[in-house]
Design a protein around this motif. Structure first.
Motif, PDB file in Angstrom:
ATOM      1  N   VAL A  13       0.858  -1.181   0.000  1.00 10.69           N
ATOM      2  CA  VAL A  13       0.000   0.000   0.000  1.00 10.69           C
ATOM      3  C   VAL A  13       0.895   1.232   0.000  1.00 10.69           C
ATOM      4  CG1 VAL A  13      -1.718   1.326   1.317  1.00 10.69           C
ATOM      5  CG2 VAL A  13      -1.858  -1.182   1.251  1.00 10.69           C
ATOM      6  N   ARG A  14       0.453   2.275  -0.706  1.00 12.89           N
ATOM      7  CA  ARG A  14       1.170   3.543  -0.709  1.00 12.89           C
ATOM      8  C   ARG A  14       0.232   4.669  -0.267  1.00 12.89           C
ATOM      9  NH1 ARG A  14       2.646   0.011  -3.592  1.00 12.89           N
ATOM     10  NH2 ARG A  14       0.535  -0.001  -4.436  1.00 12.89           N
ATOM     11  N   ILE A  15       0.670   5.405   0.735  1.00 10.28           N
ATOM     12  CA  ILE A  15       0.002   6.649   1.111  1.00 10.28           C
ATOM     13  C   ILE A  15       1.006   7.760   0.836  1.00 10.28           C
ATOM     14  CG2 ILE A  15      -0.971   7.988   3.013  1.00 10.28           C
ATOM     15  CD1 ILE A  15      -2.042   5.364   4.152  1.00 10.28           C
ATOM     16  N   VAL A  16       0.603   8.725   0.014  1.00 10.14           N
ATOM     17  CA  VAL A  16       1.563   9.693  -0.522  1.00 10.14           C
ATOM     18  C   VAL A  16       1.173  11.111  -0.135  1.00 10.14           C
ATOM     19  CG1 VAL A  16       2.104   8.191  -2.481  1.00 10.14           C
ATOM     20  CG2 VAL A  16       0.352   9.938  -2.738  1.00 10.14           C
ATOM     21  N   ALA A  17       2.185  11.947   0.003  1.00  9.77           N
ATOM     22  CA  ALA A  17       1.934  13.376   0.168  1.00  9.77           C
ATOM     23  C   ALA A  17       1.388  13.927  -1.141  1.00  9.77           C
ATOM     24  CB  ALA A  17       3.218  14.092   0.546  1.00  9.77           C
ATOM     25  N   ASP A  18       0.386  14.781  -1.050  1.00  7.76           N
ATOM     26  CA  ASP A  18      -0.251  15.257  -2.281  1.00  7.76           C
ATOM     27  C   ASP A  18       0.694  16.066  -3.160  1.00  7.76           C
ATOM     28  OD1 ASP A  18      -0.189  17.534  -0.661  1.00  7.76           O
ATOM     29  OD2 ASP A  18      -2.354  17.640  -0.417  1.00  7.76           O
ATOM     30  N   ASP A  19       1.749  16.642  -2.559  1.00  6.86           N
ATOM     31  CA  ASP A  19       2.700  17.423  -3.345  1.00  6.86           C
ATOM     32  C   ASP A  19       3.984  16.661  -3.642  1.00  6.86           C
ATOM     33  OD1 ASP A  19       3.815  17.361  -0.826  1.00  6.86           O
ATOM     34  OD2 ASP A  19       4.194  19.523  -0.708  1.00  6.86           O
ATOM     35  N   ALA A  20       4.012  15.355  -3.374  1.00  6.08           N
ATOM     36  CA  ALA A  20       5.206  14.564  -3.680  1.00  6.08           C
ATOM     37  C   ALA A  20       5.450  14.518  -5.181  1.00  6.08           C
ATOM     38  CB  ALA A  20       5.045  13.138  -3.133  1.00  6.08           C
ATOM     39  N   THR A  21       6.693  14.246  -5.572  1.00  9.82           N
ATOM     40  CA  THR A  21       7.060  14.075  -6.977  1.00  9.82           C
ATOM     41  C   THR A  21       7.445  12.626  -7.202  1.00  9.82           C
ATOM     42  OG1 THR A  21       7.866  16.356  -7.147  1.00  9.82           O
ATOM     43  CG2 THR A  21       8.647  14.785  -8.803  1.00  9.82           C
ATOM     44  N   LEU A  22       6.735  11.969  -8.116  1.00 12.05           N
ATOM     45  CA  LEU A  22       6.960  10.563  -8.393  1.00 12.05           C
ATOM     46  C   LEU A  22       7.230  10.359  -9.876  1.00 12.05           C
ATOM     47  CD1 LEU A  22       4.440  10.888  -6.182  1.00 12.05           C
ATOM     48  CD2 LEU A  22       4.611   8.419  -6.174  1.00 12.05           C
ATOM     49  N   VAL A  71       1.572  12.647   6.223  1.00 16.03           N
ATOM     50  CA  VAL A  71       1.685  11.370   5.516  1.00 16.03           C
ATOM     51  C   VAL A  71       2.176  10.243   6.412  1.00 16.03           C
ATOM     52  CG1 VAL A  71       4.001  11.845   4.601  1.00 16.03           C
ATOM     53  CG2 VAL A  71       2.487  10.284   3.378  1.00 16.03           C
ATOM     54  N   VAL A  72       3.155  10.499   7.266  1.00 15.24           N
ATOM     55  CA  VAL A  72       3.662   9.427   8.136  1.00 15.24           C
ATOM     56  C   VAL A  72       2.609   9.038   9.163  1.00 15.24           C
ATOM     57  CG1 VAL A  72       5.422   8.800   9.823  1.00 15.24           C
ATOM     58  CG2 VAL A  72       6.067  10.067   7.764  1.00 15.24           C
ATOM     59  N   ALA A  73       1.938  10.010   9.740  1.00 16.54           N
ATOM     60  CA  ALA A  73       0.880   9.714  10.717  1.00 16.54           C
ATOM     61  C   ALA A  73      -0.260   8.943  10.069  1.00 16.54           C
ATOM     62  CB  ALA A  73       0.356  11.012  11.332  1.00 16.54           C
TER      63      ALA A  73
END
Length: 248
Positions: free
Chosen positions: A127-136, A194-196
């Protein structure tokens, strides 16, 4: 010095990539330590879920450019005989490969940058939970290379062949919000949470018995229908016997 750390808090453990000054850039030491951490946690019957994250400003910026230099990993691969070169690549792949076989779910908490090998590590997770402003980005083809750490398997499984080929062949970047919309991540959340969020999700999963989690994961990850049903049946038998106190 170690380049990751393992933290435990009840049934949820954390694997933290620990090269913040290098945006958790990867190389053979990190892959080796990931394999060792996976083996250690898999053997611990008290662990029922794992959160994988990066310390500092990014999840992982991908392969460390130092691995292109003499004595670096890619330099050694290029100069090795074919059989040895394949062995070196296979050893690197094992740094991520244990995740699919782990008897617990692994949740990636992705923030900052997750490109190249960094995104492939996130894709290897359940599962991936990502920050909305992350760059992938699956950046390898754009750099004249091939994503050989799992993206060619994991992306089609997650988003289908056509969309996977688009991301791999164009090497284009996505934000975390776009990744969630595409189905590459479970959800996108504000960067500071994101970590929480990933930890809370892992704690929810860890409320279930380890045997149920392990067998359900194995059956769901198995692409062949008959083998998936067989794994589900074997898991059900173990779980029901456990509930009723019946020995096998």
């Amino acid at each position: 010095m170690s380049v990751l750390r393992v933290e435990r808090a009840g049934p949820v453990a954390r694997i933290v990539l620990d090269r913040p000054g290098r945006h958790n850039a990867q190389g053979p030491q990190l892959w080796s330590e990931l394999r060792a951490a996976g083996a250690e946690l898999s053997a611990d019957q008290d662990v029922r879920a794992v959160v994988l994250l990066g310390d500092g400003p990014s999840f992982s910026s991908g392969l460390d450019l130092a691995e292109l230099e003499p004595q670096g990993f890619l330099h050694r691969v290029a100069h090795a005989p074919d059989d040895r070169a394949q062995e070196l690549i296979a050893e690197a792949q094992q740094g991520f490969g244990w995740i699919a076989r782990a008897p617990f779910p692994v949740v990636a908490a992705v923030h900052g940058v997750a490109v190249g090998a960094g995104l492939q590590l996130a894709l290897a997770c359940d599962v991936r939970i990502v920050a909305d402003d992350a760059t992938l980005a699956v950046a390898e083809v754009g750099r004249g290379a091939v994503p050989d750490l799992g993206a060619t398997v994991d992306l089609p499984r997650l988003i289908g062949l056509e969309r996977a080929l688009d991301l791999i062949l164009t090497a284009r970047s996505l934000t975390g919000a776009q990744a969630a919309e595409l189905g590459l991540a479970l959800r996108a959340v504000p960067a500071g949470t994101v970590v929480a969020e990933a930890t809370a999700y892992a704690e929810t999963l860890a409320a279930a018995p380890r045997a149920a989690l392990a067998w359900a994961k194995a059956a769901t990850r198995e692409p062949d229908r008959e083998r998936s049903l067989r794994l589900a049946a074997l898991g059900q038998l173990e779980c029901v016997r456990g509930m009723l106190g019946v020995s096998g």
